[in-house]
Design a protein around this motif. Structure first.
Motif, short mmCIF file in Angstrom:
data_model
loop_
_atom_site.label_atom_id
_atom_site.label_comp_id
_atom_site.label_asym_id
_atom_site.label_seq_id
_atom_site.Cartn_x
_atom_site.Cartn_y
_atom_site.Cartn_z
N GLU A 99 37.95 58.01 -33.12
CA GLU A 99 38.04 57.65 -34.55
C GLU A 99 38.59 56.23 -34.70
OE1 GLU A 99 38.80 60.94 -32.98
OE2 GLU A 99 40.73 60.63 -33.99
N GLN A 100 39.54 55.89 -33.82
CA GLN A 100 40.11 54.53 -33.87
C GLN A 100 39.04 53.48 -33.59
OE1 GLN A 100 43.66 55.70 -31.09
NE2 GLN A 100 44.11 53.72 -32.00
N VAL A 101 38.17 53.78 -32.62
CA VAL A 101 37.11 52.82 -32.27
C VAL A 101 36.17 52.64 -33.46
CG1 VAL A 101 35.14 52.38 -30.76
CG2 VAL A 101 37.25 53.31 -29.81
N ARG A 102 35.89 53.74 -34.18
CA ARG A 102 35.00 53.62 -35.35
C ARG A 102 35.61 52.69 -36.39
NH1 ARG A 102 33.97 59.52 -35.02
NH2 ARG A 102 32.32 59.67 -33.46
N ARG A 103 36.90 52.87 -36.67
CA ARG A 103 37.56 52.01 -37.67
C ARG A 103 37.56 50.55 -37.19
NH1 ARG A 103 41.39 56.22 -37.99
NH2 ARG A 103 42.92 55.08 -36.75
N PHE A 104 37.82 50.38 -35.90
CA PHE A 104 37.89 49.05 -35.29
C PHE A 104 36.53 48.35 -35.41
CE2 PHE A 104 37.23 46.69 -31.21
CZ PHE A 104 38.28 45.78 -31.27
N SER A 105 35.47 49.06 -35.03
CA SER A 105 34.14 48.46 -35.09
C SER A 105 33.76 48.11 -36.52
CB SER A 105 33.10 49.41 -34.50
OG SER A 105 33.40 49.66 -33.16
N HIS A 106 34.14 48.98 -37.44
CA HIS A 106 33.86 48.72 -38.85
C HIS A 106 34.56 47.43 -39.30
CE1 HIS A 106 33.09 49.45 -43.07
NE2 HIS A 106 34.37 49.23 -43.30
N ALA A 107 35.83 47.30 -38.94
CA ALA A 107 36.60 46.11 -39.34
C ALA A 107 35.96 44.83 -38.79
CB ALA A 107 38.04 46.24 -38.86
N LEU A 108 35.45 44.91 -37.56
CA LEU A 108 34.87 43.71 -36.96
C LEU A 108 33.61 43.25 -37.68
CD1 LEU A 108 35.32 44.25 -33.11
CD2 LEU A 108 36.73 42.92 -34.66
N HIS A 109 32.98 44.19 -38.38
CA HIS A 109 31.74 43.84 -39.09
C HIS A 109 31.99 43.28 -40.50
CE1 HIS A 109 29.69 45.98 -35.82
NE2 HIS A 109 28.66 45.22 -36.16
N LEU A 110 33.24 43.32 -40.95
CA LEU A 110 33.54 42.76 -42.27
C LEU A 110 33.47 41.23 -42.19
CD1 LEU A 110 36.64 44.98 -43.16
CD2 LEU A 110 34.28 45.26 -43.96
N THR A 111 33.20 40.60 -43.31
CA THR A 111 33.12 39.14 -43.32
C THR A 111 34.50 38.55 -43.02
OG1 THR A 111 31.50 39.37 -45.05
CG2 THR A 111 32.38 37.16 -44.71
N PRO A 112 34.59 37.66 -42.04
CA PRO A 112 35.92 37.09 -41.74
C PRO A 112 36.42 36.18 -42.86
CG PRO A 112 34.21 36.01 -40.44
CD PRO A 112 33.54 37.13 -41.17
N GLN A 113 37.74 36.06 -42.94
CA GLN A 113 38.36 35.19 -43.94
C GLN A 113 38.20 33.73 -43.55
OE1 GLN A 113 40.20 37.65 -45.64
NE2 GLN A 113 41.64 36.61 -46.97
N TYR A 114 38.28 33.47 -42.24
CA TYR A 114 38.18 32.11 -41.74
C TYR A 114 36.84 31.92 -41.03
CZ TYR A 114 43.21 31.41 -42.43
OH TYR A 114 44.47 31.28 -42.96
#
Ligand SMILES: [Zn+2]
Length: 332
Positions: A99-114
């Protein structure tokens, strides 16, 4: 990154490997999946932090290091960088769950701030359960644009071959004993009796020393609290201190003396625990100030060949006299 993490000074035995990495950074050719490997104690995390810091910096130095002052660097140093996602075992557990990996992968796909892109940090990567590792494969294979995933592991052999094959492996070398000796000496660690083999993993030596020092300090604090509560005589309280490494003990004494002074002030919010603060208020600021002059003298004596036992005992005896005075005004 971890609380208090800073890039810190570069470790000298990393120099050649870092030059290689700096070349990749300059050419914008850093792999998207990086596995930082090496024996415990060679500074893998230090190398990984240096890399992540450089990746998030918008104004790197000529040597490829983070500038330390741009907006990205400042946020990273404060531990508030919005583009870093960490994947570590949760709740003191040993494994990283699917479940942690799913959340992690999802976060990486969000548009970065920088514009520097997102960073995923997996540590220790060998903590990935098999299903977690399988779930990570797709993200490792096709990471979002501009994203870098940094995996740190002491035991690369424990990783699934499919994870390993999707990463570029950077093996942090062991230190040259001569280089380690010099580096440790600059950190107040005496390498004289350490054999070459152990010198190759200098950070393991420092970690061990810090753990030992933590236990000693706890014991010294207890002895001091008992002395302030008149539950031990000064000569027995001095016993453990006499055997200790001088520099460490003197440093502790100096800091505790200041802490006690602070705690003795009206409404002073000290940094010491309850028992010590209580004792400090009982003895009072005026007597503690007198004692602090003795403490300063001890610090000066430490490097001379004065009879160390007498020096240590006398500082405890003097404090116990102040305690006695404060507790029973007729006793002086
Ligand atoms: Zn920067």
């Amino acid at each position: 990154m971890n609380a208090g993490d800073d890039t810190g000074p570069a470790l000298p035995w990393h120099a050649a490997l870092w030059r290689h990495m700096a070349g990749g950074l300059a050419a914008d050719r850093v792999a998207h999946g990086l596995l930082i490997a090496g024996t415990p104690g060679v500074g893998k995390r230090s190398f990984a932090r240096r890399l992540v810091s450089a990746l998030l910096c918008r104004d790197r130095t000529l040597g490829g290091d983070a500038c330390g002052v741009c907006a990205g660097c400042r946020q990273r140093a404060a531990g508030t960088h919005p583009d870093i996602s960490r994947l570590t075992p949760e709740d003191g557990g040993k494994a990283i769950k699917v479940e942690q990996v799913r959340r992690f992968s999802h976060a990486l796909h969000l548009t970065p701030q920088y514009a520097t892109g997102r960073i995923g940090w997996i540590d220790p990567a060998d903590a990935l359960s098999i299903s977690a590792a399988n779930s990570l494969l797709k993200t490792l294979e096709e990471p979002p644009a501009g994203c870098h995933i940094v995996l740190v592991s002491d035991r690369v052999s424990a990783l699934l071959p499919t994870i390993r094959s999707r990463c570029q492996i950077w093996t942090v070398p062991a230190a040259d004993p001569a280089v380690a000796r010099e580096w440790l000496t600059a950190r107040a660690f005496d390498p004289a009796r350490i054999d070459d083999d152990r010198l190759r993993t200098p950070l393991a030596l420092l970690a061990r020393r810090d753990a030992d020092a933590g236990a000693l300090i706890e014991q010294w604090d207890k002895d001091l609290a008992r002395l302030l509560a008149r539950r031990v005589n000064p000569v027995s309280a001095a016993e453990r201190a006499i055997e200790a490494e001088r520099r460490l003990w003197v440093d502790w004494l100096y800091r505790r003396c200041n802490d006690l002074l602070l705690a003795s002030l009206e409404g002073g919010a000290g940094t010491v625990d309850h028992a010590l603060a209580e004792g400090a208020r009982r003895v009072g600021r005026r007597r503690l100030e007198a004692w602090s002059r003795r403490v300063a003298e001890v610090a000066r004596t430490a490097a001379t060949n004065a009879d160390w036992r007498l020096v240590v005992e006398s500082v405890f005896i003097e404090l116990s006299q102040y305690v006695a005075e404060a507790t029973d005004p007729h006793e002086r």
